[in-house]
Scaffold this motif. Structure first.
Motif, mmCIF file in Angstrom:
data_model
loop_
_atom_site.group_PDB
_atom_site.id
_atom_site.type_symbol
_atom_site.label_atom_id
_atom_site.label_comp_id
_atom_site.label_asym_id
_atom_site.label_seq_id
_atom_site.Cartn_x
_atom_site.Cartn_y
_atom_site.Cartn_z
ATOM 1 N N ARG A 52 22.311 6.867 11.616
ATOM 2 C CA ARG A 52 21.512 6.839 10.143
ATOM 3 C C ARG A 52 20.196 6.911 10.376
ATOM 4 N NH1 ARG A 52 19.671 2.083 8.119
ATOM 5 N NH2 ARG A 52 19.779 0.112 9.583
ATOM 6 N N PRO A 53 19.248 7.206 9.085
ATOM 7 C CA PRO A 53 18.001 6.933 9.103
ATOM 8 C C PRO A 53 17.562 5.542 8.790
ATOM 9 C CG PRO A 53 18.612 7.914 7.211
ATOM 10 C CD PRO A 53 20.006 7.892 7.909
ATOM 11 N N LEU A 54 16.293 5.095 8.503
ATOM 12 C CA LEU A 54 15.761 4.246 7.652
ATOM 13 C C LEU A 54 15.992 4.607 6.218
ATOM 14 C CD1 LEU A 54 14.113 1.299 7.701
ATOM 15 C CD2 LEU A 54 12.289 2.838 7.431
ATOM 16 N N TYR A 55 16.470 3.357 5.410
ATOM 17 C CA TYR A 55 16.786 3.803 3.980
ATOM 18 C C TYR A 55 15.549 2.881 3.255
ATOM 19 C CZ TYR A 55 21.234 5.749 5.224
ATOM 20 O OH TYR A 55 22.236 6.541 5.590
ATOM 21 N N LEU A 56 14.559 3.591 2.587
ATOM 22 C CA LEU A 56 13.762 2.962 1.890
ATOM 23 C C LEU A 56 13.881 3.316 0.311
ATOM 24 C CD1 LEU A 56 10.354 4.300 3.819
ATOM 25 C CD2 LEU A 56 11.444 1.853 3.713
ATOM 26 N N GLU A 57 13.690 2.330 -0.349
ATOM 27 C CA GLU A 57 13.339 2.395 -1.878
ATOM 28 C C GLU A 57 12.193 3.160 -2.324
ATOM 29 O OE1 GLU A 57 15.517 -0.855 -4.460
ATOM 30 O OE2 GLU A 57 15.271 -1.843 -2.562
ATOM 31 N N PRO A 58 12.239 4.021 -3.379
ATOM 32 C CA PRO A 58 10.941 4.604 -3.651
ATOM 33 C C PRO A 58 10.057 3.738 -3.771
ATOM 34 C CG PRO A 58 12.904 5.543 -4.610
ATOM 35 C CD PRO A 58 13.315 4.273 -3.969
ATOM 36 N N SER A 59 9.981 2.520 -4.673
ATOM 37 C CA SER A 59 8.966 1.616 -4.787
ATOM 38 C C SER A 59 8.415 1.090 -3.759
ATOM 39 C CB SER A 59 9.578 0.434 -5.637
ATOM 40 O OG SER A 59 10.315 -0.435 -4.962
ATOM 41 N N GLY A 60 9.062 0.747 -2.617
ATOM 42 C CA GLY A 60 8.665 0.254 -1.204
ATOM 43 C C GLY A 60 7.929 1.479 -0.630
ATOM 44 N N TYR A 61 8.497 2.386 -0.570
ATOM 45 C CA TYR A 61 7.758 3.596 0.033
ATOM 46 C C TYR A 61 6.290 3.931 -0.777
ATOM 47 C CZ TYR A 61 6.571 8.601 0.562
ATOM 48 O OH TYR A 61 6.199 10.059 0.652
ATOM 49 N N ASP A 62 6.254 3.825 -2.053
ATOM 50 C CA ASP A 62 5.010 3.809 -2.684
ATOM 51 C C ASP A 62 4.009 2.888 -2.452
ATOM 52 O OD1 ASP A 62 5.908 6.268 -3.953
ATOM 53 O OD2 ASP A 62 6.654 5.267 -5.724
ATOM 54 N N ARG A 63 4.548 1.648 -2.350
ATOM 55 C CA ARG A 63 3.903 0.557 -2.153
ATOM 56 C C ARG A 63 3.107 0.608 -0.890
ATOM 57 N NH1 ARG A 63 0.771 -3.202 -4.497
ATOM 58 N NH2 ARG A 63 0.724 -5.247 -3.478
ATOM 59 N N LEU A 64 3.837 0.894 0.127
ATOM 60 C CA LEU A 64 3.422 0.944 1.444
ATOM 61 C C LEU A 64 2.235 2.056 1.771
ATOM 62 C CD1 LEU A 64 3.901 0.386 4.774
ATOM 63 C CD2 LEU A 64 5.447 2.017 4.788
ATOM 64 N N ALA A 65 2.459 3.106 0.955
ATOM 65 C CA ALA A 65 1.168 4.063 1.186
ATOM 66 C C ALA A 65 0.139 3.512 0.491
ATOM 67 C CB ALA A 65 1.666 5.274 0.138
ATOM 68 N N SER A 66 0.221 2.857 -0.560
ATOM 69 C CA SER A 66 -0.951 2.152 -1.161
ATOM 70 C C SER A 66 -1.663 1.197 -0.237
ATOM 71 C CB SER A 66 -0.525 1.515 -2.669
ATOM 72 O OG SER A 66 -0.050 2.438 -3.499
ATOM 73 N N VAL A 67 -0.908 0.353 0.056
ATOM 74 C CA VAL A 67 -1.634 -0.687 1.341
ATOM 75 C C VAL A 67 -2.072 0.096 2.180
ATOM 76 C CG1 VAL A 67 -0.848 -2.618 2.599
ATOM 77 C CG2 VAL A 67 -0.078 -2.457 0.491
ATOM 78 N N SER A 68 -1.517 1.307 2.777
ATOM 79 C CA SER A 68 -2.011 1.863 4.022
ATOM 80 C C SER A 68 -3.319 2.387 3.540
ATOM 81 C CB SER A 68 -1.085 3.147 4.353
ATOM 82 O OG SER A 68 0.238 2.619 4.714
ATOM 83 N N TRP A 69 -3.499 3.119 2.421
ATOM 84 C CA TRP A 69 -4.747 3.691 2.322
ATOM 85 C C TRP A 69 -5.703 2.786 1.864
ATOM 86 C CZ3 TRP A 69 -7.031 8.059 2.526
ATOM 87 C CH2 TRP A 69 -8.246 8.477 1.823
ATOM 88 N N ARG A 70 -5.568 1.609 1.267
ATOM 89 C CA ARG A 70 -6.715 0.829 0.839
ATOM 90 C C ARG A 70 -7.165 0.067 2.406
ATOM 91 N NH1 ARG A 70 -11.169 -0.147 -1.049
ATOM 92 N NH2 ARG A 70 -11.824 -2.253 -1.057
ATOM 93 N N LEU A 71 -6.186 -0.347 3.323
ATOM 94 C CA LEU A 71 -6.620 -0.870 4.476
ATOM 95 C C LEU A 71 -7.604 0.398 5.126
ATOM 96 C CD1 LEU A 71 -3.494 -2.711 5.798
ATOM 97 C CD2 LEU A 71 -5.694 -3.648 5.065
ATOM 98 N N MET A 72 -7.288 1.694 5.378
ATOM 99 C CA MET A 72 -8.055 2.690 5.896
ATOM 100 C C MET A 72 -9.493 2.658 5.335
ATOM 101 S SD MET A 72 -5.469 5.733 7.294
ATOM 102 C CE MET A 72 -5.179 6.120 5.469
ATOM 103 N N GLU A 73 -9.419 2.453 3.967
ATOM 104 C CA GLU A 73 -10.830 2.284 3.376
ATOM 105 C C GLU A 73 -11.689 1.266 3.775
ATOM 106 O OE1 GLU A 73 -10.480 4.324 -1.343
ATOM 107 O OE2 GLU A 73 -9.579 2.339 -0.823
ATOM 108 N N LEU A 74 -10.835 -0.008 3.995
ATOM 109 C CA LEU A 74 -11.694 -1.104 4.363
ATOM 110 C C LEU A 74 -12.025 -0.980 5.919
ATOM 111 C CD1 LEU A 74 -9.341 -3.890 2.852
ATOM 112 C CD2 LEU A 74 -11.743 -3.202 2.120
ATOM 113 N N VAL A 75 -11.361 0.162 6.888
ATOM 114 C CA VAL A 75 -11.748 0.269 8.145
ATOM 115 C C VAL A 75 -13.008 1.028 8.104
ATOM 116 C CG1 VAL A 75 -11.020 1.625 9.973
ATOM 117 C CG2 VAL A 75 -9.562 0.112 9.233
ATOM 118 N N LEU A 76 -12.835 1.946 7.081
ATOM 119 C CA LEU A 76 -13.984 2.827 7.113
ATOM 120 C C LEU A 76 -15.260 1.925 6.567
ATOM 121 C CD1 LEU A 76 -15.346 5.744 7.079
ATOM 122 C CD2 LEU A 76 -14.443 5.808 4.638
ATOM 123 N N GLU A 77 -15.092 1.113 5.712
ATOM 124 C CA GLU A 77 -16.403 0.210 5.344
ATOM 125 C C GLU A 77 -16.751 -0.592 6.418
ATOM 126 O OE1 GLU A 77 -15.154 -1.880 1.852
ATOM 127 O OE2 GLU A 77 -14.609 -0.336 0.711
#
Length: 489
Positions: A52-77
């Protein structure tokens, strides 16, 4: 950008929330068809076949992407606080220039460097912990993530009953990547894009050049769908032209899609030609090594060092989602206080080369003896590469059914896993999952025996109630045409 509030804990994998009948149905069905799911998948010929694969709910998937992007912005800063250009950042990080021949020192530290990334995320007590950011165009696994997600999704369609699809795939990582290759490099219809295959650092199963080129065919097809004449080639087939550009079989190359680390490749005329062309800006590349510098693990230590400079939300985000990280050593310098801390807190720490990849050089304290840990710390102190200490994030575990190929039996195990969401141009696409096997270790990399898998999105609202056997229908004959499996989602 508006700050992102941290993600609270909770099971990321929806599998154990499925009805027991559905888990049993899908496991038994997958055990019969897993050979078709894995057909042509490199590295999938071992003893343990995940069912089987990993099963993600769409809300969790979207949330993970948002946190990922903000942390990368903070890395750049955090990098901008210490340098104004990529070259200045390289010097601050003490990265030898010889190790990154495709870096462009004059590049500004701007958001364009975040064009391609795949963070490594360990879930611990349900909270995503970012142990690495992998900001670079050479992040691999997109084809694995797409292919396995499509095939598992096709295998599952109709198994859950109900009138609407329950399972879906994330957007294609391969297509998202080629969309951003075209847009970020300013390419036009018909531009010639090459993907060099390489000999060192390939994932298991791609060591043969012809197999590697065949594996890249879907990427070339995606390039064609985006209007680009895209071909795979040997690195040494690239030839330097008199004007400093490069050509392939007599045709000028407009752009190169790089999937390799130059420092790992043997010296050759193709690599030399490519380095000259990138430095002279006579060829475009997705990407040069300039973004890669941001992924140095020292930047995680900077996030912690700078947290008093952040807003309350961003500080909480770092403290919640980035394991405590500190710089232990640079060439010729060791933080003696941190070294003493490391010696007395072995089970709580991980030692990592700051600019390593593929799990190379990583030592998990609780998996090492006192003597092994002390030797690793001594080696780090004497190394020509900086090293960091990171707090060990106790990984949550997947309940994974495996087909054991040597016995033909299905076995269940709870294995650690790493989630790698792809972000191209800041937008989320596929998800690469790496997980252990029964009896495996804690370094979850393909070169250390981990298996590559994918994530499928699931709407749990559609899983209410059992279904009759009649609702399942007759099994499709997937063995005659695996392409049908690929097209089903």
């Amino acid at each position: 950008m508006t700050s992102i509030t941290p993600q609270t804990g909770g099971p990321v994998d929806a599998w154990e929330r499925f009805p027991s009948w559905l888990r049993a149905e899908t496991t038994a069905y997958a055990a019969e068809r897993i050979g078709e799911v894995n057909q042509g998948v490199t590295g999938a010929a071992g003893t343990w076949q995940p069912l089987r694969p990993l099963y993600l709910e769409p809300s969790g998937y979207d949330r993970l992407a948002s946190v990922s992007w903000r942390l990368m912005e903070l890395v750049l800063e955090s990098c901008r606080r210490r340098a104004g250009t990529v070259g200045e950042l390289v010097d601050v990080l003490r990265v030898p220039r010889a190790d990154i021949p495709l870096v462009r020192a004059a590049d500004p530290l701007d958001e364009a460097l975040l064009v391609s990334a795949r963070p490594d995320v360990v879930y611990s007590a349900g909270v995503p912990k970012f142990v690495e950011f992998n900001i670079d165009g050479a992040t691999g696994g997109t084809h694995h993530a797409d292919l396995l997600a499509r095939r598992f999704c096709a295998l599952l369609q109709g198994r859950s009953g109900g009138g609407s699809p329950v399972f879906s795939t994330p957007p294609s990582a391969v297509d998202a990547r080629f969309a951003v290759i075209r847009s970020s490099l300013g390419l036009s219809d018909g531009d010639h894009v090459v993907i060099p295959v390489f000999s060192e650092g390939t994932v298991p199963g791609l060591e043969d050049e012809k197999v590697f080129k065949d594996w890249l065919a879907p990427m070339c097809d995606s390039g064609a769908r985006h209007g680009l004449d895209t071909v795979a080639c040997s690195l040494d087939d690239l030839v330097a032209a008199e004007d400093g550009s490069i050509s392939l079989h007599g045709r000028r190359v407009d752009a190169v899609f790089r999937l390799f680390q130059p420092v790992d490749q043997p010296a050759g005329p193709g690599l030399a030609a490519l380095v000259r062309a990138v430095q002279r800006e006579t060829v475009k590349m997705h990407t040069t090594e300039s973004p890669w510098v941001l992924g140095d693990k020292t930047t995680l230590a900077w996030l912690w060092a700078d947290r008093d400079l952040l807003t309350a939300d961003d500080r909480h985000l770092v403290e919640q989602h980035v394991p405590w990280t500190v710089l232990l050593s640079t060439p010729g310098t060791v933080d003696e206080q941190q070294l003493a801390h490391a010696r007395s807190h072995r089970p709580d720490l991980v030692l990592k080369p700051s600019n390593g990849y593929g799990g190379s050089g990583v030592v998990v304290g609780r998996a090492a003896s006192d003597a092994e840990w002390d030797a690793a710390l001594t080696g780090a102190a004497q190394s020509r590469h900086p090293h960091v200490l990171q707090r060990f994030a106790e990984p949550d575990r997947l309940e994974m059914p495996f087909l054991r190929t040597d016995t033909g039996l299905v076995e269940h195990a709870r294995v650690p896993f790493v989630v790698g969401p792809y972000l191209f141009g800041g937008k989320a696409s596929g998800v690469l999952v790496r997980h252990g096997v029964p009896g495996g270790g804690l370094v979850l990399n393909a070169h250390h025996g981990a298996l590559m898998n994918a994530a499928v999105l699931v709407d749990l609202a559609g899983l209410a109630g059992p279904v009759d056997d009649a609702d399942l229908g007759d099994d499709a004959d997937l063995g005659d045409d695996v392409d049908l499996l690929d097209r089903a989602c």
